[in-house]
Motif scaffolding. Structure first.
Motif, PDB file in Angstrom:
ATOM      1  N   PHE A 131       0.825  -1.210   0.000  1.00 49.67           N
ATOM      2  CA  PHE A 131       0.000   0.000   0.000  1.00 49.67           C
ATOM      3  C   PHE A 131       0.861   1.262   0.000  1.00 49.67           C
ATOM      4  O   PHE A 131       0.482   2.278  -0.590  1.00 49.67           O
ATOM      5  N   GLY A 132       2.033   1.179   0.650  1.00 53.32           N
ATOM      6  CA  GLY A 132       2.950   2.319   0.639  1.00 53.32           C
ATOM      7  C   GLY A 132       3.422   2.637  -0.768  1.00 53.32           C
ATOM      8  O   GLY A 132       3.483   3.798  -1.175  1.00 53.32           O
ATOM      9  N   CYS A 133       3.740   1.590  -1.534  1.00 56.37           N
ATOM     10  CA  CYS A 133       4.239   1.798  -2.897  1.00 56.37           C
ATOM     11  C   CYS A 133       3.157   2.345  -3.817  1.00 56.37           C
ATOM     12  O   CYS A 133       3.422   3.207  -4.659  1.00 56.37           O
ATOM     13  N   ILE A 134       1.934   1.857  -3.664  1.00 57.98           N
ATOM     14  CA  ILE A 134       0.825   2.357  -4.494  1.00 57.98           C
ATOM     15  C   ILE A 134       0.571   3.834  -4.194  1.00 57.98           C
ATOM     16  O   ILE A 134       0.407   4.652  -5.103  1.00 57.98           O
ATOM     17  N   LYS A 135       0.566   4.195  -2.906  1.00 60.59           N
ATOM     18  CA  LYS A 135       0.352   5.600  -2.536  1.00 60.59           C
ATOM     19  C   LYS A 135       1.495   6.485  -3.024  1.00 60.59           C
ATOM     20  O   LYS A 135       1.273   7.546  -3.608  1.00 60.59           O
ATOM     21  N   TYR A 136       2.718   6.028  -2.780  1.00 59.44           N
ATOM     22  CA  TYR A 136       3.884   6.866  -3.095  1.00 59.44           C
ATOM     23  C   TYR A 136       4.028   7.063  -4.599  1.00 59.44           C
ATOM     24  O   TYR A 136       4.405   8.148  -5.060  1.00 59.44           O
TER      25      TYR A 136
ATOM     26  N   ARG B 271      15.310   0.661  -5.745  1.00 61.76           N
ATOM     27  CA  ARG B 271      16.315   1.668  -6.116  1.00 61.76           C
ATOM     28  C   ARG B 271      15.584   2.884  -6.657  1.00 61.76           C
ATOM     29  O   ARG B 271      14.540   2.759  -7.280  1.00 61.76           O
ATOM     30  N   GLY B 272      16.125   4.071  -6.399  1.00 64.15           N
ATOM     31  CA  GLY B 272      15.504   5.290  -6.913  1.00 64.15           C
ATOM     32  C   GLY B 272      14.409   5.816  -5.994  1.00 64.15           C
ATOM     33  O   GLY B 272      14.220   5.329  -4.878  1.00 64.15           O
ATOM     34  N   ASN B 273      13.691   6.793  -6.496  1.00 64.09           N
ATOM     35  CA  ASN B 273      12.688   7.512  -5.699  1.00 64.09           C
ATOM     36  C   ASN B 273      11.388   6.715  -5.621  1.00 64.09           C
ATOM     37  O   ASN B 273      10.393   7.031  -6.275  1.00 64.09           O
ATOM     38  N   THR B 274      11.409   5.658  -4.806  1.00 64.22           N
ATOM     39  CA  THR B 274      10.227   4.805  -4.612  1.00 64.22           C
ATOM     40  C   THR B 274      10.000   4.596  -3.120  1.00 64.22           C
ATOM     41  O   THR B 274      10.914   4.760  -2.306  1.00 64.22           O
ATOM     42  N   ALA B 275       8.783   4.177  -2.776  1.00 61.41           N
ATOM     43  CA  ALA B 275       8.498   3.879  -1.368  1.00 61.41           C
ATOM     44  C   ALA B 275       9.320   2.696  -0.894  1.00 61.41           C
ATOM     45  O   ALA B 275       9.761   2.656   0.265  1.00 61.41           O
ATOM     46  N   ALA B 276       9.536   1.712  -1.775  1.00 67.00           N
ATOM     47  CA  ALA B 276      10.315   0.532  -1.383  1.00 67.00           C
ATOM     48  C   ALA B 276      11.715   0.951  -0.926  1.00 67.00           C
ATOM     49  O   ALA B 276      12.218   0.477   0.105  1.00 67.00           O
ATOM     50  N   TYR B 277      12.354   1.853  -1.683  1.00 66.66           N
ATOM     51  CA  TYR B 277      13.686   2.336  -1.308  1.00 66.66           C
ATOM     52  C   TYR B 277      13.639   3.101   0.009  1.00 66.66           C
ATOM     53  O   TYR B 277      14.465   2.878   0.915  1.00 66.66           O
TER      54      TYR B 277
END
Length: 660
Positions: A500-505, A527-533
């Motif tokens: 859910f963090g990645c979908i929102k971000y 990697r890069g400007n993502t919620a996962a990173y």
């Protein structure tokens, strides 16, 4: 000398206290403390003034206490300083430009004041004085008042004023942050903000088109709430209108005992399609559907119950989405405003704004070619009518100071017209009340077309969220986080956080005005400007103190005792980056563009990585791996980074985990 780094919001209250004190003294001289009946009015006035004085003193003290805990907006602080310097240097200049920005390169200092060039242009145009910007910059620099935040200034190039901050000032602000937590700058009068977002239609499933409004609206609410505003979150459901006639008629045919036995409508979308097909093909059904609308609008109890049954099925489905995305919202659909619409029409008629066009009642708004239709030729109301009713209610009943409509860009002209009509009829003054359409672009598939399923249908939002959960778990298992690293409970928490963090971000990190391409592969990339990173970076930062056996209590104690040394260039860069948080939030409160916060969090995470790679926080023996030294001031920088990131995540609606 006045300290221009201290906020000046108390000046008005302090002045009022002085005036009230003088007034009380004046009344004393009139003998208002005596007992003569003729002086009773003066005694009452004196009591009121004393009450007001005590209230103001108490209020001022509370604000001062709050202010000492609040994070300082350094950019605003510098604007105060340079505003005073420009005023002193050019006292006759009206509204001189005030431009202060963070420097892009360390060699140009920490901030820059670039007002000299603009002042040079104004002097040339208004007074025909040709003064080179560098001379203006030097004059401004000479008039900078004493303050606690500037170490030195340098004039560079054609007239840039490079500002170097004092290290003890930055260190002091970081220490305050660690002791008091992330506290927003004081906002003065507490204003009421009404945010209209999400707004799905009853009897239709939420689809990917509702994703942006829901996510952006929730995040805006969180930001305004954090900043101290009184926020009303409204869900303007499509829960009224002619479509309910065909739905109720179909309900009566399919479940004739619906009044006593709750109908088992499992798939409301299919139910809607069935009723629509009958409406389009069966003339008798169509007539009955119109009769149902009339009976519903006349508040027939049986038809109201049928309407409520249909709405309840939708509400349960919507709530599943809101639970997944951690959305808090109050339902206030079109039906809420139905009784107000007659009065809205009358008000526009009474003020002479209504024209009749082919049986319709329309309102032309200056500057807009297409009129608002407030009554259809059949006597029914329209979206225009309900939106006008909602606007008036939010302004006049809810007393909203700021109204924000988070609706797609396709509705821009409609809302501009509605807002202009509200101004035209006198409901609000845009100089006093802010009414904004926070428009956003559409969600695209990787083919750069509107996001659809392979069969061409609109993507159901619940399916999208379930797919996100599946892919997040696959990603965690690919990284073998399910083997030894995480417990089953931690794995589940990480899955939810990442999905859910990645979908929102992915949504919030794009400028909302633009369309964006939805891609699970990109959003789950660490990697890069993502919620996962960012989520992974956050768990690493949190782990540093834990692995050094330093707990929260020890960090709190150190924050009160330790001096944050910022001698290394990477310590200095990180410290300044942390303290830019209030500037970022202030900018978003003004322009409502949340991607700025995402960009800041990514910059903060990468700046932290530079710091961590260059500065040992915990030093270990290379042979034994035993900890030989803990650099506590650096651990405090880690903690300051983490608490700012945590607050940023909270505003974005992202839930980090301690282990990932």
């Amino acid at each position: 000398s006045r300290n221009y780094c201290v906020t000046t919001q108390f000046a008005f209250q302090e002045n009022e206290i002085k005036l009230l004190t003088a007034e009380i003294e004046r009344l004393k001289n009139f003998g208002c403390l005596g007992v003569s009946p003729s002086l009773e009015g003066l005694r009452d006035e004196n009591a009121k003034l004393k009450y007001r004085l005590n209230f103001l003193k108490k209020s001022l003290q509370e604000e001062r206490n709050k202010s000492t805990k609040s994070m300082i907006n350094i950019n605003s602080c510098l604007q105060e300083i340079f505003g005073a310097a420009i005023q002193a240097a050019y006292p006759d200049l009206e509204n001189p430009p005030l431009v202060v920005t963070p420097s892009q390169q360390p060699k140009f200092g920490d901030y820059q004041c670039n007002s000299a060039m603009g002042i040079s242009q104004i002097l040339l145009k208004t007074r025909e004085q040709k003064v080179i910007p560098r001379e203006i910059a030097e004059k401004i620099a000479k008039n900078i008042p004493a303050n606690e935040c500037i170490e030195k200034v340098e004039i560079a190039g054609p007239g840039f004023i490079n500002v170097h901050l004092r290290k003890d000032f930055v260190s002091k602000q970081l220490r305050s942050l660690l002791i008091n937590g992330v506290q927003p700058p004081a906002i003065g009068k507490r204003k009421k903000v009404v945010v209209d977002f999400s707004s799905p239609n009853i009897a239709k499933e939420m689809h990917v088109g509702h994703l942006r409004s829901t996510i952006i609206g929730e995040s805006m609410c969180r930001l305004f709430e954090f900043a101290g505003y009184d926020v009303l979150r409204l869900n303007h459901l499509g829960d009224w209108g002619t479509q309910f006639g065909m739905l109720i008629a179909h309900l009566q045919d399919k479940f004739p005992d619906y009044l006593t036995v709750s109908p088992p409508i499992g798939d409301l979308q299919a139910f809607y399609k069935e009723s629509k097909q009958r409406f389009d093909t069966e003339e008798e059904f169509k007539k009955r559907a119109y009769q149902c609308v009339v009976l519903l609008q006349s508040k027939n109890p049986d038809f109201i119950k049928a309407w409520n049954l249909i709405c309840d099925v939708s509400r349960r489905e919507f709530q599943k989405i809101y639970n997944c995305l951690d959305i808090t919202i109050i339902e206030r659909g079109e039906s809420f405003y139905h009784e107000m619409m007659k009065d809205i029409v009358k008000e526009f008629e009474d003020k002479g704004f209504v024209q009749v066009d082919d049986g319709r009642k329309v309102v032309f708004v200056p500057g807009f070619p297409v009129p608002l239709t407030i009554v259809k030729s059949d006597g029914g109301y329209t979206y225009d009518t309900s939106d006008l009713a909602a606007l008036k209610h939010r302004l006049c009943e809810e007393k909203g100071d700021i109204l924000i409509y988070v609706v797609d860009s396709g509705q821009s002209v409609h809302f501009q017209t509605v807002f202009a009509a509200g101004q035209m009829i006198g409901w609000y003054d845009p100089k006093v009340t802010r009414v904004a359409h926070a428009a956003f672009g559409v969600v695209l598939g990787e083919d750069k077309k509107k996001f659809k399923t392979r069969s061409g249908d609109t993507v159901r939002l619940i399916d999208l969220l379930e797919e996100g959960l599946k892919r997040a778990m696959d990603k965690l298992k690919d990284k073998e986080r399910d083997k030894v690293v995480l417990t089953p409970e931690e794995l589940k928490a990480a899955q939810t956080s990442v999905a859910f963090g990645c979908i929102k971000y992915a949504d919030l990190s794009h400028n909302r005005l633009n369309d964006y391409v939805f891609s699970f592969d990109k959003m789950l990339d660490d990697r890069g400007n993502t919620a996962a990173y960012l989520l992974y970076a956050f768990t690493r930062i949190r782990a540093i103190a834990r692995l050094a056996n330093i707990d929260e209590q020890m960090l709190r104690k150190a924050a009160g005792e330790e001096v944050l040394v910022l001698d290394h260039e990477k310590e200095w860069k990180l410290g300044k980056c942390i303290l830019r948080f209030p500037e970022i939030l202030q900018k978003i409160l003004e322009d409502l563009l949340l991607h700025t916060l995402c960009d800041y969090l990514y910059e903060l995470a990468t700046t932290f990585t530079e710091f961590y790679d260059s500065c040992y926080c915990v030093e270990k023996d290379r042979q034994t791996g035993q900890i030989v030294k803990v650099n506590m001031w650096r651990l405090l920088l880690c903690e300051a980074t983490a608490i700012v990131m945590a607050k940023g995540f909270d505003i974005l609606g992202i839930k980090p985990v301690q282990r990932m």
